[in-house]
Scaffold this active site. Sequence first.
Site, short mmCIF file in Angstrom:
data_model
loop_
_atom_site.label_atom_id
_atom_site.label_comp_id
_atom_site.label_asym_id
_atom_site.label_seq_id
_atom_site.Cartn_x
_atom_site.Cartn_y
_atom_site.Cartn_z
N TYR A 107 -30.07 -6.76 5.92
CA TYR A 107 -31.41 -6.91 6.50
C TYR A 107 -31.91 -8.35 6.52
CZ TYR A 107 -32.15 -1.94 7.14
OH TYR A 107 -32.06 -0.65 7.60
N GLU A 193 -15.70 16.00 -9.35
CA GLU A 193 -16.00 15.47 -8.01
C GLU A 193 -17.49 15.55 -7.67
OE1 GLU A 193 -15.33 16.79 -3.34
OE2 GLU A 193 -13.99 17.60 -4.87
N ASP A 245 -12.41 19.67 -5.66
CA ASP A 245 -12.21 20.82 -4.77
C ASP A 245 -10.77 20.87 -4.29
OD1 ASP A 245 -14.81 21.78 -4.86
OD2 ASP A 245 -15.46 20.72 -3.06
#
Length: 365
Positions: A107, A193, A245
């Site tokens: 920015y 996770e 997962d």
Amino acid sequence: MERKRMKSESQSENAILLTKIKEFTRSLLVNLINGNSPIILIDRFRNHCTLPDSNCFCGSDLPFGKEVLTLCKETHVHRLDVMLRVLLIVQKLLQENKHSSKRDIYYMHPSVFLDQSVVDRAINDICVLMQCSRHNLNVVSAGNGLVMGWIRFVEGKKIFDCISSPNTSHPIPVYVEDIKDIISVAHYILVVEKESVFQRLANDQFCNANCCIVISGRGYPDIPTRRFLRLLVDSLHIPAYCLVDCDPYGFDILTTYRFGSMQMAYDTKHLRVPEIHWLGAFPSDSERYFVPKQCLLPLTAEDKRKIEAMLHRCYLQREVPQWRLELKMMLQKGVKFEIEALSVHTLSFLTESYIPSKIHCKVKI
């Protein structure tokens, strides 16, 4: 005394970096004054390749090639402009001993930088040129990781006393280099996770029954989370396990912890944790733990493409062939499932049975 020593070392590192920045910019100016187009050589690193013979240097300190930047190419002109602007910001941060995020830097010149990824590449290029890590530039991440369990440490003037309430989550500090006085009685580190699994463990008082440290990067881990895990493994010398997962993205997160990422390959040695073991969920777990068919989701076309690409990564064949076999099984089965699918038996099956039994029986790869 310790605080003074760390401050002195930091000031010394800043001084060395500022000297390197000054010499780099001076060489560019000398070339321009003499009417020459500066040529900048940037080493290129990678944490994996697809060479079938696995005879490569991926993940090492050795570059696999160099990229040449010159003002003769229009695309390079903008890239060098961005790099010099970011370098000027970094120089000011080091001189004033201040820190900034990548987003803050973007920015400062959004009309020139155009996109955050442009700034990210410039920061990585600067790290390679200056032969340093990102935190040495005083450029930090916002911080996304969580930790709980049997550990106590100090970061700057703040005390993180997880031991007094081991099932309460704490944010992983951004300034990992300032962490000291680490005290722990944990037997192992468990990396999960997702935040949802982390909270499941907290709600079930997992750390009361299991003397451990639990960490979550809440998805793909940021740099502070990976550096923090590296620090704990180096300091405590205890096993580290990872629970993700059973899908291609969970597997990719697992490999990020163990082997690092391609984007940060130049700094792999400070970010990877080769000691970490995969605890689950394995594709073979769906049968071993009787996961119902309704909990198994079909792999999408994108999932299959991702798995096929990962199967060719050199480190899977060279260092963890068993991981590769499980990944291949996932593709052959054509299904995936979340860790939470194991809760179909009982809500606390994950914390009371699955994780403890796997660690006790050493069912990990």
